[in-house]
Write a protein that holds these residues in place. Structure first.
Motif, PDB file in Angstrom:
ATOM      1  N   TYR A  18       0.822  -1.201   0.000  1.00 62.96           N
ATOM      2  CA  TYR A  18       0.000   0.000   0.000  1.00 62.96           C
ATOM      3  C   TYR A  18       0.862   1.261   0.000  1.00 62.96           C
ATOM      4  CZ  TYR A  18      -4.100  -2.844   1.157  1.00 62.96           C
ATOM      5  OH  TYR A  18      -5.121  -3.738   1.129  1.00 62.96           O
ATOM      6  N   SER A  19       0.388   2.299  -0.673  1.00 67.36           N
ATOM      7  CA  SER A  19       1.004   3.616  -0.623  1.00 67.36           C
ATOM      8  C   SER A  19      -0.080   4.654  -0.859  1.00 67.36           C
ATOM      9  CB  SER A  19       2.130   3.753  -1.659  1.00 67.36           C
ATOM     10  OG  SER A  19       1.618   3.595  -2.967  1.00 67.36           O
ATOM     11  N   ILE A  46      -4.829   9.746  -3.468  1.00 66.53           N
ATOM     12  CA  ILE A  46      -4.831   8.551  -4.319  1.00 66.53           C
ATOM     13  C   ILE A  46      -4.131   7.423  -3.564  1.00 66.53           C
ATOM     14  CG2 ILE A  46      -4.048   7.543  -6.495  1.00 66.53           C
ATOM     15  CD1 ILE A  46      -4.139  10.355  -7.691  1.00 66.53           C
ATOM     16  N   MET A  48      -2.810   3.357  -3.543  1.00 62.50           N
ATOM     17  CA  MET A  48      -2.392   2.299  -4.458  1.00 62.50           C
ATOM     18  C   MET A  48      -2.078   1.033  -3.670  1.00 62.50           C
ATOM     19  SD  MET A  48      -2.440   3.968  -7.369  1.00 62.50           S
ATOM     20  CE  MET A  48      -1.557   2.888  -8.491  1.00 62.50           C
ATOM     21  N   CYS A  49      -2.404  -0.107  -4.270  1.00 58.24           N
ATOM     22  CA  CYS A  49      -1.949  -1.410  -3.776  1.00 58.24           C
ATOM     23  C   CYS A  49      -1.110  -1.992  -4.900  1.00 58.24           C
ATOM     24  CB  CYS A  49      -3.120  -2.313  -3.441  1.00 58.24           C
ATOM     25  SG  CYS A  49      -2.588  -3.943  -2.839  1.00 58.24           S
ATOM     26  N   SER A  51       0.503  -1.750  -8.157  1.00 57.90           N
ATOM     27  CA  SER A  51       0.267  -0.871  -9.294  1.00 57.90           C
ATOM     28  C   SER A  51      -1.215  -0.611  -9.510  1.00 57.90           C
ATOM     29  CB  SER A  51       0.870  -1.496 -10.559  1.00 57.90           C
ATOM     30  OG  SER A  51       0.271  -2.747 -10.810  1.00 57.90           O
ATOM     31  N   GLU A  52      -2.109  -1.078  -8.572  1.00 59.28           N
ATOM     32  CA  GLU A  52      -3.537  -0.888  -8.734  1.00 59.28           C
ATOM     33  C   GLU A  52      -4.063   0.154  -7.757  1.00 59.28           C
ATOM     34  OE1 GLU A  52      -5.630  -4.548  -8.413  1.00 59.28           O
ATOM     35  OE2 GLU A  52      -4.708  -5.434 -10.186  1.00 59.28           O
ATOM     36  N   GLN A  53      -4.960   1.023  -8.244  1.00 48.33           N
ATOM     37  CA  GLN A  53      -5.582   2.009  -7.368  1.00 48.33           C
ATOM     38  C   GLN A  53      -6.671   1.343  -6.548  1.00 48.33           C
ATOM     39  OE1 GLN A  53      -6.933   5.539  -9.327  1.00 48.33           O
ATOM     40  NE2 GLN A  53      -7.843   6.414  -7.505  1.00 48.33           N
TER      41      GLN A  53
END
Length: 455
Positions: A18-19, A46, A48-49, A51-53
């Motif tokens: 996660y970021s 925003i 992200m996990c 490369s997916e939002q």
């Protein structure tokens, strides 16, 4: 090089971690000689996990901000936009602390800096605002399933001080560091170069404990620039490897060896001569064959079922269609269509499509040489096309069909050589032939493979 036919398939690798990103992490409000002028700015959250939002939520009641600063948000529950508003009671630069809940599971705290560009006293222009910029405000550390760092590593945080657009000397004082983290080097910024703070992460570092509450820790960094002190927050997050579980059952799948066929017809749309269409099929769980049956489909007029043989754990099944001469396949003017094939395999239902198209004879003219049979390629993947956490192990097979019938062995060799290409490259891979083995090291996030039959 003559390309007779081609097909492509994409392999996807999904990763965890996660970021949170703020599209803007600071704003300087225009001001009077003593305070900010009323105004506002926005920043979008925003999450992200890998490369997916993923969804991000912000609880406005949990936000802390300097006096004179208020925060509102829109109704977007995936990537909310925050509006940060300054009133004339905002008189001193500071930080807006924003806790963000990601995927409903973890909370990551972000910082948005707010400043004031004060107007100089009447009669002169005030000095440009002073600010400190961090090159990064968060980092992720790879950890074991026991929430400890998998290996020693370092994190370099660049920073710089400015007054307006002019660089200023700037030094950093590091607050209390979590367990296993030390300050390796701390180089001050100058009027000509960025400074840098290097944090050393020890192998096995757990940031204070193995509880979930230690998965995200904040480090307070104080910067002195142009006689002003700025406080920034740097967040360390654990990227945790899941516990090893038992090997799951392979995915169920049904593969058909023929997905499209061309039917020779007269110029008036009638089937030129009787023919058969064979559709081989097989069921799999992972790479192991499974019994598989096909429910008799609805066929257009002029097509009838000749045979429907179920697939077994040791052999392919097949569905054979007889196409009658002079048939209209629904209507003489209809040039193409689809046949829906419903398969049952290992307790699951899979729906596939068999496409057909008429190949019309041109208007009567001089007799020419017989036309070449149509050649097509269909690629199948033994373990599907979507994998998780680089657990990629599959075999791609290029099935070559001539006049709707699969060819192999010497018949395939007579047509040409199958060459494989990756991600649009014009240089073929070293592997040739109908199969290509794909493993984890071959795919980073996503790859597209093309098989071409070349003479």
């Amino acid at each position: 090089m003559a390309i007779k036919s081609a097909d492509q398939i994409s392999i996807v690798d999904l990763t965890d971690g996660y970021s949170v990103i703020l599209t803007s992490d600071g704003y300087t409000f225009p001001g009077t000689t003593t305070a900010a002028k009323a105004g506002s700015c926005t920043t979008q959250v925003i999450a992200m996990c890998g490369s997916e939002q993923v969804s991000a939520s912000v609880d406005l009641s949990a936000i802390t901000a300097p006096t004179g600063i208020t925060v509102t948000k829109n109704t977007d529950t995936t990537a909310p936009t925050l509006t940060i508003t300054a009133s004339t009671s905002f008189t001193s630069a500071g930080l807006v602390t924003i806790p963000v809940t990601v995927d409903g599971e973890i909370t990551i705290t972000k910082q948005f800096s707010v400043g004031i560009a004060l107007t100089g006293a009447t009669g002169g222009t005030g000095a440009a605002a002073t600010n400190v910029i961090l090159g990064m405000d968060s980092a992720t550390v790879a950890c074991t399933k026991d929430r400890a760092a998998t290996a020693a590593s370092t994190i370099t945080i660049p920073f710089a001080g400015y007054q307006g657009t002019t660089r200023k000397a700037c030094s950093c004082t590091v607050g209390t560091l979590p367990s296993g983290v030390t300050s390796s080097t701390n180089t001050a910024a100058t009027t000509s170069a960025d400074g840098s703070l290097v944090l050393a992460i020890a192998s096995g570092a757990d940031f204070g404990g193995t509880a979930v509450s230690y998965d995200n820790v904040s480090i307070t960094l104080s910067f002195s620039c142009n006689g002003i002190t700025f406080t920034k927050m740097f967040t360390l997050s654990k990227s945790i490897t899941g516990a090893t579980g038992s090997t799951g059952a392979g995915a169920n799948n049904v593969i058909i060896g023929n997905e499209s066929v061309t039917i020779p017809c007269t110029k008036d749309g009638l089937v030129k001569s009787a023919m058969e269409i064979t559709v081989p099929f097989a069921g799999y769980q992972g790479t192991s064959r499974r019994a598989c049956t096909l429910t008799d489909p609805t066929l257009p007029s002029g097509m009838t079922k000749k045979s429907n043989t179920a697939a077994t754990t040791s052999a392919d099944g097949s569905f054979v269609i007889t196409v009658a001469a002079n048939g209209t396949l629904g209507a003489a003017a209809t040039l193409n269509g689809e046949i829906t094939l419903s398969f049952s395999c290992n307790g699951q239902t899979f729906v596939k499509k068999l496409s057909w198209a008429k190949s019309l004879t041109g208007a009567t003219g001089a007799t020419g040489a017989a036309g070449a049979d149509a050649i097509s390629i269909a690629i199948t993947s033994s373990n599907g096309t979507i994998f998780k956490n680089s657990s990629i192990e599959t075999t791609l097979t290029a099935h070559v069909y001539k006049a709707g019938v699969e060819v192999s062995g010497s018949a395939l060799t007579a047509l040409g050589t199958i060459k494989w290409y990756k991600d649009g490259s014009t240089t073929a891979l070293s592997t040739t032939g109908p199969t290509l083995n794909i493993s984890a090291g071959d795919v980073t996030n996503r790859a597209t493979y093309i098989a071409q039959l070349e003479a």
